[in-house]
Design a protein around this motif. Structure first.
Motif, PDB file in Angstrom:
ATOM      1  N   THR A   1     -33.154   3.214   7.689  1.00 21.84           N
ATOM      2  CA  THR A   1     -32.698   4.511   7.200  1.00 21.84           C
ATOM      3  C   THR A   1     -33.389   5.609   8.004  1.00 21.84           C
ATOM      4  O   THR A   1     -34.613   5.617   8.130  1.00 21.84           O
TER       5      THR A   1
ATOM      6  N   HIS B   1     -28.491   3.727   8.357  1.00 22.53           N
ATOM      7  CA  HIS B   1     -28.247   4.561   7.186  1.00 22.53           C
ATOM      8  C   HIS B   1     -28.700   5.976   7.564  1.00 22.53           C
ATOM      9  O   HIS B   1     -29.894   6.228   7.714  1.00 22.53           O
TER      10      HIS B   1
ATOM     11  N   ARG C   1     -34.161  10.410  -3.032  1.00 26.89           N
ATOM     12  CA  ARG C   1     -32.928  10.594  -2.247  1.00 26.89           C
ATOM     13  C   ARG C   1     -33.225  10.670  -0.749  1.00 26.89           C
ATOM     14  O   ARG C   1     -32.376  10.347   0.072  1.00 26.89           O
TER      15      ARG C   1
ATOM     16  N   GLU D   1     -25.538  12.256   3.518  1.00 31.25           N
ATOM     17  CA  GLU D   1     -25.890  10.838   3.637  1.00 31.25           C
ATOM     18  C   GLU D   1     -24.657  10.039   4.037  1.00 31.25           C
ATOM     19  O   GLU D   1     -23.564  10.239   3.497  1.00 31.25           O
ATOM     20  N   TRP D   2     -24.864   9.116   4.991  1.00 31.48           N
ATOM     21  CA  TRP D   2     -23.780   8.259   5.467  1.00 31.48           C
ATOM     22  C   TRP D   2     -24.339   6.848   5.601  1.00 31.48           C
ATOM     23  O   TRP D   2     -24.981   6.525   6.595  1.00 31.48           O
ATOM     24  N   PRO D   3     -24.133   5.970   4.614  1.00 30.76           N
ATOM     25  CA  PRO D   3     -24.695   4.618   4.679  1.00 30.76           C
ATOM     26  C   PRO D   3     -24.058   3.801   5.804  1.00 30.76           C
ATOM     27  O   PRO D   3     -22.867   3.944   6.112  1.00 30.76           O
TER      28      PRO D   3
ATOM     29  N   PHE E   1     -19.468  12.404   6.685  1.00 27.94           N
ATOM     30  CA  PHE E   1     -20.498  12.055   5.713  1.00 27.94           C
ATOM     31  C   PHE E   1     -19.872  11.978   4.322  1.00 27.94           C
ATOM     32  O   PHE E   1     -19.328  12.964   3.824  1.00 27.94           O
TER      33      PHE E   1
ATOM     34  N   LEU F   1     -33.708   9.808   8.632  1.00 29.56           N
ATOM     35  CA  LEU F   1     -33.495  11.154   8.102  1.00 29.56           C
ATOM     36  C   LEU F   1     -33.644  12.159   9.235  1.00 29.56           C
ATOM     37  O   LEU F   1     -34.678  12.201   9.897  1.00 29.56           O
TER      38      LEU F   1
ATOM     39  N   THR G   1     -21.348  11.671   1.433  1.00 31.82           N
ATOM     40  CA  THR G   1     -22.137  12.423   0.450  1.00 31.82           C
ATOM     41  C   THR G   1     -22.687  13.667   1.123  1.00 31.82           C
ATOM     42  O   THR G   1     -23.425  13.563   2.114  1.00 31.82           O
TER      43      THR G   1
ATOM     44  N   LYS H   1     -29.192  10.004   7.139  1.00 32.17           N
ATOM     45  CA  LYS H   1     -29.320  11.120   6.215  1.00 32.17           C
ATOM     46  C   LYS H   1     -29.666  12.379   7.008  1.00 32.17           C
ATOM     47  O   LYS H   1     -30.253  12.301   8.089  1.00 32.17           O
TER      48      LYS H   1
ATOM     49  N   ALA I   1     -36.792   7.247   3.652  1.00 34.56           N
ATOM     50  CA  ALA I   1     -36.336   6.877   4.993  1.00 34.56           C
ATOM     51  C   ALA I   1     -37.399   6.039   5.677  1.00 34.56           C
ATOM     52  O   ALA I   1     -38.585   6.071   5.318  1.00 34.56           O
TER      53      ALA I   1
END
Length: 467
Positions: free
Chosen positions: A86, A152, A178, A76-78, A59, A88, A61, A154, A181
């Motif tokens: 996205t 994406h 942030r 977070e890993w885009p 990850f 979560l 971030t 998270k 999702a």
């Protein structure tokens, strides 16, 4: 000969199985008991350990988010596909208190494997089920040849769930941008049994209150005044008696407003589960089933709203008699809510009902605590279908559907983020959440890893499928 995607996932998992279990054991050794102030440094250490491991997983971030209580971890890993959905993932890194003298067969914070089971506090609830996503995403990348997940991705792993998540709502509201999702995966739940993989589609909400009744300014003589002044204990008993009708339906006007009724298909799916009511009653230590007429036991627990008396009191409670009219009485009530019910509306309805039920001369105070909203994902939602397909691939068996009768912070995520909540858990009832000798079945734990590995590509491929 080249491997199929599924065999590539399984090969990767097997190659990294031992290291994964070593890492999980290291995390389980941290006694992150959020309910005990002496363990506050351990809860922080647990968050920092997880943050470091998520960064090691890949990850880009990773942050430890402070709260007024215990810290949460965000990662977070885009995806390299800007149009990917996205997702979560939610879980928690705090655990329940545990001590050897509680009845554990080994030290609760010294993990041990016996007969294919990993025993430790947090093994199932919830560190094991959080951690399987770390190996799952790596297996997904290895099998697909990708350098970033297909979605994406998270993660939000809170540190106060076992203490009632007192700061969770504030945290997600302050960080909503942030956490944005398209869907939320909650890995803090279980499935029906080892032989019956299931996906949970919803949880009930919760509203609770205490109704305080006051009559005379002090206890008074029942011979001198009985029958001539209102008795708060009698008023409390009448409130409780008026809570349900003869069919065990909640009799508070407006209580069922907005309730999303079970569909015929949902009732069929519940009926397909191998439910043993006698065994269920044994677990409940009850001698009979009872509830709203026209619904099965599972339907009552999972999909119908309820009102329960949690406590009632007033007047003399000691040995012998004391012939008084008590000055005060109280009733504690809780309401489990289903999709379509609004806790604010329930509070207003309960207050109005209580006001009407209480006679003149009784002062009434109704105090509500913080409420939890219900959450429900429709059976035809594409993300739910992806979870079911991924789990079916991992288990090699059809996946059935359940709901949870309890309540939790997942509904806050749905409410604040406006995203459907899905549940991916592989724990089974025998794992002993909150009990001595908590464990997780290793075979099921790695089925969780495998499910996670399949899920991200499936979500990316089918996210926009029409229901």
């Amino acid at each position: 000969m080249s491997q199929t995607p599924d065999s590539a996932v399984r090969t990767y998992i097997e190659q990294h199985r031992a290291a994964f279990l070593d890492d999980l054991a290291a995390w389980l050794r941290i006694p992150s008991v959020s309910a005990q102030p002496d363990h506050a440094p351990d809860v922080r250490r647990s968050a920092e350990w997880l943050a470091a491991k998520l960064a090691e997983t890949g990850f880009p971030t990773v942050e430890v988010w402070p709260t007024a209580g215990a810290p949460a971890v965000f990662a977070e890993w885009p995806s390299d596909d800007p149009d990917a959905p996205t997702v979560l993932v939610y879980g928690h890194h705090d655990v329940q208190p545990a001590a050897r003298e509680d009845g554990w067969g080994s030290e609760p914070f010294e993990p041990v494997v016996r007969d294919g089971r990993l025993y430790a506090r947090g093994a199932a609830d919830d560190k094991g089920q959080v951690f399987f996503h770390t190996l799952g995403v790596r297996a997904h990348l290895a099998a697909s040849g990708r350098t970033a997940p297909a979605v994406h991705l998270k993660m939000l792993i809170e540190g106060e769930e076992e203490s009632g998540s007192p700061h969770f709502r504030e945290l997600i509201e302050s960080r909503a941008d942030r956490l944005a999702a398209d869907t939320v995966i909650v890995s803090d739940t279980g499935m029906w049994s080892e032989d019956t993989p299931t996906v949970c589609t919803g949880m009930r909400g919760l509203a609770e209150c205490e109704i305080r009744l006051a009559g005379p300014d002090q206890d008074i003589h029942s011979g001198s005044f009985g029958g001539a002044v209102p008795n708060p204990a009698t008023a409390a008993a009448r409130l409780v008696a008026a809570l349900h009708d003869e069919h065990a339906r909640v009799a508070i006007p407006g209580f069922y407003d907005g309730v999303v009724e079970l569909t015929d298909r949902e009732r069929e799916l519940f009926a397909e589960l191998p439910f043993d009511e006698k065994q269920w009653l044994s677990t409940a230590q009850s001698h009979a089933a009872h509830g709203e007429a026209g619904y099965s036991t599972l339907e009552r627990v999972w999909a119908r709203p309820t009102a329960e008396v949690n406590g009632i009191g007033g007047g003399y409670q000691g040995p012998g008699s004391k012939t008084i009219i008590p000055s005060t009485a109280m009733v504690k009530l809780s309401f489990r809510l289903v999709a379509g019910q609004d806790p604010d509306h329930i509070e207003q309805a309960v207050r109005a009902w209580a006001d009407r039920c209480v006679p003149d001369g009784i002062q009434l105070e109704t105090v509500f605590g913080a409420a939890t909203r219900p959450c429900l994902t429709p059976l035809d939602h594409p993300a739910l279908r992806s979870v079911a397909r991924a789990m079916s691939r991992a288990f090699g068996a059809p996946v059935r559907y359940t709901r949870e009768g309890g309540s939790g912070p997942a509904a806050d995520l749905q409410d604040v983020l406006g995203a459907p909540v899905l549940f991916l858990g592989v724990s089974v009832p025998s794992d002993g959440w909150h009990a001595p000798n908590e464990k997780i079945e290793l075979d099921l734990l790695f089925k969780g890893v495998e499910t996670s590995a399949y899920l991200w590509s499936d979500l990316a491929e089918h996210w926009r499928d029409a229901p």
